[in-house]
Design a protein around this motif. Structure first.
Motif, PDB file in Angstrom:
ATOM      1  N   LYS A 440       0.813  -1.169  -0.007  1.00  5.52           N
ATOM      2  CA  LYS A 440      -0.079   0.048   0.123  1.00  5.52           C
ATOM      3  C   LYS A 440       0.877   1.252   0.102  1.00  5.52           C
ATOM      4  O   LYS A 440       1.804   1.358   0.953  1.00  5.52           O
ATOM      5  CB  LYS A 440      -1.005  -0.243   1.090  1.00  5.52           C
ATOM      6  N   PRO A 441       0.856   2.078  -0.864  1.00 11.88           N
ATOM      7  CA  PRO A 441       1.649   3.468  -1.073  1.00 11.88           C
ATOM      8  C   PRO A 441       1.389   4.282   0.102  1.00 11.88           C
ATOM      9  O   PRO A 441       0.230   4.252   0.636  1.00 11.88           O
ATOM     10  CB  PRO A 441       1.432   3.960  -2.198  1.00 11.88           C
ATOM     11  N   VAL A 442       2.890   4.655   0.523  1.00  9.73           N
ATOM     12  CA  VAL A 442       2.710   6.032   1.382  1.00  9.73           C
ATOM     13  C   VAL A 442       2.840   7.371   0.811  1.00  9.73           C
ATOM     14  O   VAL A 442       3.939   7.453   0.104  1.00  9.73           O
ATOM     15  CB  VAL A 442       3.921   5.513   2.443  1.00  9.73           C
ATOM     16  N   ALA A 443       2.111   8.257   1.247  1.00 11.91           N
ATOM     17  CA  ALA A 443       2.141   9.516   0.797  1.00 11.91           C
ATOM     18  C   ALA A 443       2.879  10.250   1.899  1.00 11.91           C
ATOM     19  O   ALA A 443       2.729   9.978   3.016  1.00 11.91           O
ATOM     20  CB  ALA A 443       0.600  10.078   0.667  1.00 11.91           C
ATOM     21  N   GLU A 444       3.460  11.677   1.382  1.00 10.26           N
ATOM     22  CA  GLU A 444       3.869  12.370   2.371  1.00 10.26           C
ATOM     23  C   GLU A 444       3.282  12.869   3.570  1.00 10.26           C
ATOM     24  O   GLU A 444       3.597  12.676   4.508  1.00 10.26           O
ATOM     25  CB  GLU A 444       4.441  13.479   1.582  1.00 10.26           C
ATOM     26  N   ASP A 445       1.995  12.891   3.141  1.00 13.05           N
ATOM     27  CA  ASP A 445       0.953  13.139   4.332  1.00 13.05           C
ATOM     28  C   ASP A 445       0.832  12.317   5.420  1.00 13.05           C
ATOM     29  O   ASP A 445       0.482  12.421   6.411  1.00 13.05           O
ATOM     30  CB  ASP A 445      -0.368  13.826   3.662  1.00 13.05           C
ATOM     31  N   ASP A 446       1.166  10.886   4.780  1.00 13.45           N
ATOM     32  CA  ASP A 446       0.599   9.779   5.747  1.00 13.45           C
ATOM     33  C   ASP A 446       1.733   9.701   6.733  1.00 13.45           C
ATOM     34  O   ASP A 446       1.694   9.264   7.885  1.00 13.45           O
ATOM     35  CB  ASP A 446       0.895   8.437   5.114  1.00 13.45           C
ATOM     36  N   LEU A 447       3.115  10.253   6.707  1.00 14.91           N
ATOM     37  CA  LEU A 447       4.140  10.294   7.619  1.00 14.91           C
ATOM     38  C   LEU A 447       3.999  11.851   8.472  1.00 14.91           C
ATOM     39  O   LEU A 447       4.903  11.753   9.390  1.00 14.91           O
ATOM     40  CB  LEU A 447       5.317  10.201   6.986  1.00 14.91           C
ATOM     41  N   LYS A 448       3.176  12.601   7.902  1.00 16.52           N
ATOM     42  CA  LYS A 448       3.232  13.970   8.837  1.00 16.52           C
ATOM     43  C   LYS A 448       2.894  13.625  10.393  1.00 16.52           C
ATOM     44  O   LYS A 448       3.443  14.116  11.197  1.00 16.52           O
ATOM     45  CB  LYS A 448       1.978  14.709   8.271  1.00 16.52           C
ATOM     46  N   GLY A 449       1.841  12.955  10.487  1.00 16.65           N
ATOM     47  CA  GLY A 449       1.378  12.853  12.077  1.00 16.65           C
ATOM     48  C   GLY A 449       2.695  11.923  12.810  1.00 16.65           C
ATOM     49  O   GLY A 449       3.035  12.295  13.814  1.00 16.65           O
ATOM     50  N   PRO A 450       3.005  10.770  12.356  1.00 18.03           N
ATOM     51  CA  PRO A 450       4.228   9.984  13.001  1.00 18.03           C
ATOM     52  C   PRO A 450       5.469  10.892  12.987  1.00 18.03           C
ATOM     53  O   PRO A 450       6.129  11.114  14.336  1.00 18.03           O
ATOM     54  CB  PRO A 450       4.461   9.094  11.919  1.00 18.03           C
ATOM     55  N   LEU A 451       5.658  11.973  12.274  1.00 15.24           N
ATOM     56  CA  LEU A 451       6.913  12.876  12.171  1.00 15.24           C
ATOM     57  C   LEU A 451       6.651  13.827  13.157  1.00 15.24           C
ATOM     58  O   LEU A 451       7.488  14.210  14.226  1.00 15.24           O
ATOM     59  CB  LEU A 451       7.018  13.375  10.752  1.00 15.24           C
TER      60      LEU A 451
END
Length: 693
Positions: A440-451
């Motif tokens: 399942k692809p990851v977008a930059e926005d998907d990593l915003k919360g973890p970051l």
């Protein structure tokens, strides 16, 4: 460029001289027996051997280019090992056969004269083809190792031209040369180069997955040496030694070099051979004395009427063209195999053109960029966006193979040109296959919360670190070094738990936690600072007066880091990478004792690194659980095992120094960390930011 050209120059010179000497002996023998009219047969065999060698190189190049990434690594690794075997055999064969080569070839020529033209062509063909095939294989391996073709091809051409000039001078007796010494020196040089090719081939096999141990590094000098510097490039180009090498590479390199070089040198000592010089007598009419008319196959008869002389070239032309035709057929047949279906277009206007429903199983698609922009292309499930295969950086007008396993379901192509709009092709439905795992692809926005969560963790950690470092500074200023040693460990472990953010700390990381490696005076160097410098002083009897400036500078650097970090850019794509890199550094530095400056706290630092990894996995857990829950379960089990082994090294008396840890415990700890690293390795690819998202 010359550093990449030298290995190919040496192989071209050596193999060219061997082949040239063989041809010289054949020609001189024919001249001696007054059979000059048979010289075209020798040159026909030579030309056929050259055509075969060039065709072999073309087949190797095409075959590698048509394979998938892992298959290319495996193909290159296997051929590198074969090339090492050929070169090793060639070095020992030439040392053993140099003294008798001339006599053996003369006997074969005399026998060929009795059998006819075909036998003489075959003799010269076989004599030269072996050298040519070895040259093609080793040159192809050098090109692959160098990563570009210009340097190796120039080196090989220069070596071949020089060998041709030397052979001509030897044949005309314009030059006398100690060939025994020449082959000894070049043989030793080729053994060293072959050891490097062996190491490179083993690394290829590790990267392909055929051989394990790819994460077990013997050394990694990337942080101390500039891999692009002239000296690093020189060593890598000539010896295939890189700034980072695995244990298997180093063991293979050293074992091959020690064993083969020892056998080579011992063979030289035991041979007692006299120097060998030019093998061929000078050509000329006087050299024919003693030939007589009794030699079978004398002067060629004139062509009978109705059979023009030009027909004599039909057989030679067929022999020379044959290998090229065979190579063309192999390439043509091979070109059809990987495609499986029509070539698939990649561009904004034509994304997916030529794509039809493929058969279930592993398929290879030829992706051709028909647009004017560099593009990324993904094979996706159009409903969920899950990715089955991808190619990045496909340049305009180029074609690359994409390998994917096809199961039952819907498939479409998603083309993402640089600076352009994402386009998805029409979908096709495939039946009759099994279930295929997709990413399942990851977008930059998907990593915003973890970051954001992780940055908050670092900000809080730096605030605590500032307080703890100030307490350490006060201890040193007050001359209470016993308290300073206890507070040093607390502050240092806090810093070690923030490992995922080191990439954003910049130069401050080196000042706060830098190692003395590479410094002129090591631990006594004026540029050595931070936690490890203070550790060395606290555990080596330095006075409070000596350590106060070090503690003051450390406190100031930590305070500045706390002020600067909130405004630093943190690339979201770096977050998944750190999940693997933190413990990779632990295995390399802490579990080897490389960073110990006297406190014996490496295992405590390793536990802090593990805590930092756990924090990182906590913020990434929702993304990982959604994509590969089995992987997450394995990672959790590995983290627990490593944590239990580390906790067992901490008793009422404190942490067990690494060098006092029982050997069995240490082996189990290293093994557990190595296995955990293998489980963590897929995370960066699994959470890579993809434009298909």
């Amino acid at each position: 460029m010359w550093d990449e050209a030298f290995p190919s120059f040496l192989i071209g010179l050596r193999e060219g001289l061997e082949a040239g000497l063989i041809v010289s002996i054949l020609i001189a023998t024919l001249v001696r027996f007054d059979q000059r009219n048979r010289l075209p047969q020798v040159w026909t065999g030579v030309a056929a051997a050259l055509a075969l060698s060039l065709s072999f190189g073309a087949v190797l190049t095409f075959t590698a280019a048509s394979l998938s990434g892992h298959a290319q690594e495996a193909f290159g690794g296997v051929l590198s090992l074969i090339a090492v075997g050929f070169v090793t055999a060639m070095v020992f064969w030439m040392r053993r056969s140099a003294r008798t080569l001339s006599a053996e070839l003369k006997e074969k020529v005399q026998a060929s004269l009795a059998l006819g033209a075909g036998a003489l062509v075959l003799t010269s063909f076989l004599a030269v083809a072996r050298e040519g095939l070895e040259t093609s294989l080793f040159l192809w391996t050098n090109v692959r190792t160098a990563g570009e073709s210009t340097g190796p091809l120039i080196g090989a051409a220069a070596g071949l031209l020089l060998s041709a000039g030397l052979c001509w001078a030897l044949y005309r007796r314009a030059l006398r040369m100690n060939l025994t010494r020449f082959f000894t020196i070049t043989g030793a040089g080729l053994i060293v180069i072959a050891a490097g090719v062996l190491g490179y081939g083993l690394r290829d096999l590790q990267e392909s997955g055929l051989v394990g141990g790819g994460a077990s590094y013997a050394f990694d000098l990337g942080g101390r040496l500039d891999a692009s510097s002239w000296y690093a490039t020189l060593v890598q180009g000539t010896l295939n030694l890189t700034v980072t090498m695995t244990v298997l590479q180093v063991v293979g390199y050293v074992a091959y070099l020690c064993i083969v070089m020892t056998l080579f040198v011992e063979g030289l000592r035991g041979s007692g051979a006299a120097p060998t010089s030019a093998p061929a007598p000078a050509a000329g009419p006087t050299a024919a004395s003693g030939a007589g008319d009794g030699v079978a196959g004398g002067a060629r008869k004139a062509d009978p009427p109705g059979r023009p002389g030009r027909r004599r070239w039909v057989l030679p032309a067929a022999l020379v063209a044959g290998p090229a035709v065979v190579a063309a057929v192999v390439i043509a047949v091979g070109a059809d195999k990987p495609a499986g279906a029509a070539t698939v277009a990649v561009s904004e206007a034509e994304c997916g053109r030529g794509f039809t429903a493929p058969a279930p199983g592993q398929q290879v698609f030829q992706m051709h960029n028909t647009g004017d922009k560099v593009a990324e292309v993904y094979l996706v499930n159009p409903a969920t966006g899950a990715v089955y295969g991808e190619i990045e950086g496909l340049a305009p007008g180029t074609t690359r193979a994409l390998t994917a396993t096809i199961g039952t379901g819907d498939y479409a192509w998603r083309c993402v040109p640089t600076g352009g709009r994402s386009v998805t092709s029409a979908a096709v439905h495939v039946t009759g296959g099994g279930e295929v795992k997709a990413v399942k692809p990851v977008a930059e926005d998907d990593l915003k919360g973890p970051l954001d969560s992780y940055k908050q963790y670092v900000v809080q950690g730096l605030a605590s670190l500032r307080t703890e470092t100030a307490r350490l500074q006060a201890d040193v200023r007050a001359g209470d070094l016993a308290a300073a040693r206890a507070d040093w460990l607390t502050a240092h472990l806090r810093y070690a738990s923030l490992g995922a953010a080191y990439g954003t700390f910049g130069d401050l990381d080196g000042r706060i936690n830098g190692r003395p490696d590479g410094l002129a005076d090591k631990a006594g160097d004026k540029d050595f600072s931070g936690f490890l410098r203070l550790e060395h002083g606290l555990w080596h009897g330095r006075s409070a007066a000596e350590l106060t400036p070090v503690a003051d500078q450390l406190a100031a650097d930590v305070a500045k880091l706390g002020e600067d970090f909130p405004g630093q850019d943190f690339d979201p794509g770096d977050l998944p990478l750190r999940a693997h890199e933190i413990l990779e550094n632990t295995l390399q530095f802490e579990l080897t004792g490389d960073t110990d400056q006297g406190s014996g706290s490496n295992l405590a630092t390793a536990q802090a690194n593990l805590a930092g990894t756990q924090e990182l996995l906590t913020v990434l857990r929702p993304l990982l659980d959604e994509r590969d829950p089995q992987l997450l379960a394995r990672v959790d089990a590995g983290v627990k095992q490593v944590g239990d082994l580390l906790a067992a090294a901490h008793g009422p008396e404190g942490w067990t120094p690494l060098d006092r840890l029982p050997a069995d415990h240490r082996r189990r700890l290293n093994g557990a960390v190595g296995r955990l690293l293998e489980d963590l390795a897929p995370i960066p690819a699994l959470l890579e930011i993809r434009k298909a998202a």
